[in-house]
Motif scaffolding. Structure first.
Motif, short mmCIF file in Angstrom:
data_model
loop_
_atom_site.label_atom_id
_atom_site.label_comp_id
_atom_site.label_asym_id
_atom_site.label_seq_id
_atom_site.Cartn_x
_atom_site.Cartn_y
_atom_site.Cartn_z
N LYS A 169 31.27 -32.28 -53.39
CA LYS A 169 31.09 -33.03 -52.15
C LYS A 169 31.78 -34.38 -52.28
O LYS A 169 31.49 -35.12 -53.22
CB LYS A 169 29.60 -33.23 -51.87
N LYS B 285 20.83 -38.99 -55.04
CA LYS B 285 21.60 -37.76 -54.82
C LYS B 285 20.63 -36.61 -54.60
O LYS B 285 19.86 -36.27 -55.51
CB LYS B 285 22.51 -37.50 -56.03
N GLU C 27 29.29 -34.66 -56.87
CA GLU C 27 29.63 -35.55 -55.75
C GLU C 27 30.61 -36.62 -56.20
O GLU C 27 30.56 -37.11 -57.34
CB GLU C 27 28.37 -36.21 -55.17
N ASP D 204 28.98 -42.70 -46.77
CA ASP D 204 29.36 -41.57 -47.61
C ASP D 204 29.84 -40.36 -46.82
O ASP D 204 30.08 -39.30 -47.39
CB ASP D 204 28.20 -41.16 -48.53
#
Length: 416
Positions: A293, A353, A359, A381
């Motif tokens: 991600k 997270k 990520e 983000d």
């Protein structure tokens, strides 16, 4: 997933497994080498070890302007007067020698005369006609003498295949008299952006349209890595046109990088198109979708002679997938063995997270008050939020699994 795609290739891979596939494919498709003059070899990956054909320095010489002396002639408790018997300047060796209580005027880089083993620097000595007075204790044994081979010995391996040729490495080759190097050919790269909504900067926007930022992002990243990419016209969401253009590029370029049309939406034609080409024997699907991600829909395939890296359309996904997979592919094709910089820094603020994927957060590197490197996560983000990427200079790597990161925790960072 698009119902027309029945996957017979790896899908939904862990990040490291996907990276390993990229590395293996790149290693198997290594580009040939070419011979370049030093002036053109900057930034290229060396394809062949370089062995020193000579020593550096190639002769004993002076490191300072001053006087070549015999250390045994110098007293430690009183000044020493020596007879000045000549001079040796840099450029041509005169084959001179000195005897007991003699000295020779010498300049930096000049050959050391036979019999001399130290240099009294010009600023410390006093010249009176043909006499030179050296102060007591001012010259140690071997002072300011550069010995043959103290930097490089003849036969040393001084540069290794897989190294990137920096200015210092090019200069080392030049100092050894090497005028050309065997380096890996740089890959040719075609860049595609896709989507009916894209409009080129400078043109008027219609409702529902956006400006094409991904092309400039990718072209800049590639140029920053020393490549000369070719930007193709943006592709409309037309599967026949996408297929034709990709086929053309794949027959002419080493690498084709696309942005968009790679997820599972109605207009995401690239995965089905490439699977069809693979089934027809014109390519291969290496993998589709990575547990990361942003950037999960990343697709890696081969079409004709080209390796295709198909990136998602959101700009931060483009940034993250290029830095982690695009560079790995391009470096591997060139045989680069030196790893890209990856550092560790302490989080300047906490971050929670809440998912299992690896990520990549945007962040800004900062010097901590205690001298340690810190990184401040950008709170924006979303993978569409390009301003946050512009305000940052690194990606913060958060490993797989849910975790509440606290301020001060050590994390990996990838500088842009």
């Amino acid at each position: 997933m698009n119902p027309s795609i029945v996957p017979d290739f790896p899908s939904g891979l862990p990040f490291e497994q996907a990276r390993a596939i990229v590395a293996a494919v790149a290693a198997a498709q290594r580009l040939p080498s070419q011979t370049l003059a030093l002036a053109r070899a900057h930034g290229h990956v060396l394809a062949q070890d370089v062995v020193a054909p000579m020593a550096l320095p190639s002769f004993d010489n002076s490191a300072m302007d001053g006087f070549a002396v015999r250390h045994a002639d110098l007293a430690t408790d009183a000044d020493s007067a020596l007879q000045l018997v000549g001079e040796q300047f840099a450029g041509h060796s005169l084959g001179l020698a000195i005897g007991r209580r003699q000295c020779l005027r010498i300049t930096t880089g000049a050959p050391l005369p036979a019999g001399a083993d130290a240099i009294a620097i010009k600023e410390s000595a006093c010249v009176d006609g043909n006499r030179v007075v050296v102060p007591a204790g001012s010259v140690r044994p071997g002072a300011h003498v550069r010995r043959t081979g103290e930097d490089v010995r003849a036969g040393d391996r001084v540069l290794e295949a897989g190294w990137v040729m920096s200015p210092a490495r090019i200069a080392l080759a030049a100092s050894l008299g090497i005028g050309q190097l065997e380096v890996a050919r740089r890959p040719t790269v075609a860049v595609f952006t896709t989507g009916d909504e894209l409009v080129e900067p400078g043109m008027a926007l219609q409702p529902g349209q956006i400006y094409n930022s991904n092309r400039e992002l990718l072209m800049g990243l590639l140029r920053g890595d020393g490549l000369e990419p070719t930007a193709w016209p943006s592709l409309a969401d037309d599967p026949a046109r996408v297929a034709s253009m990709l086929q053309d590029a794949a027959s002419s370029f080493d690498v084709v990088i696309t942005c968009g049309a790679v997820s599972a939406g109605e207009k995401d034609h690239i995965p089905a198109l490439l699977q069809h080409q693979a089934a027809a024997g014109r390519g291969r699907m290496h993998f589709w979708k990575v547990r990361m991600k942003p950037g999960m829909p990343l697709l890696f395939a081969q079409l004709e002679r080209a390796q295709l890296l198909c990136l998602p359309g959101n700009p931060v996904s483009v940034l993250a997938t290029y830095l982690t997979f695009g560079r790995a592919l391009l470096d591997g094709l060139q045989g680069r063995l030196e790893p890209r910089p990856h550092w560790h820094a302490r989080l300047a603020s906490a971050f929670d997270k809440r998912h299992a994927r690896r990520e990549f957060l945007r962040g800004r590197l900062l010097p901590g008050a205690d001298g340690t490197l810190q990184v401040a996560p950008n709170p924006a983000d979303g993978s569409h939020r390009l301003a946050a990427a512009a305000q940052s200079d690194a990606l913060i790597v958060l490993p797989e699994g849910e975790h509440a990161f606290v301020a001060g925790e050590l994390v990996e960072v990838l500088p842009y």
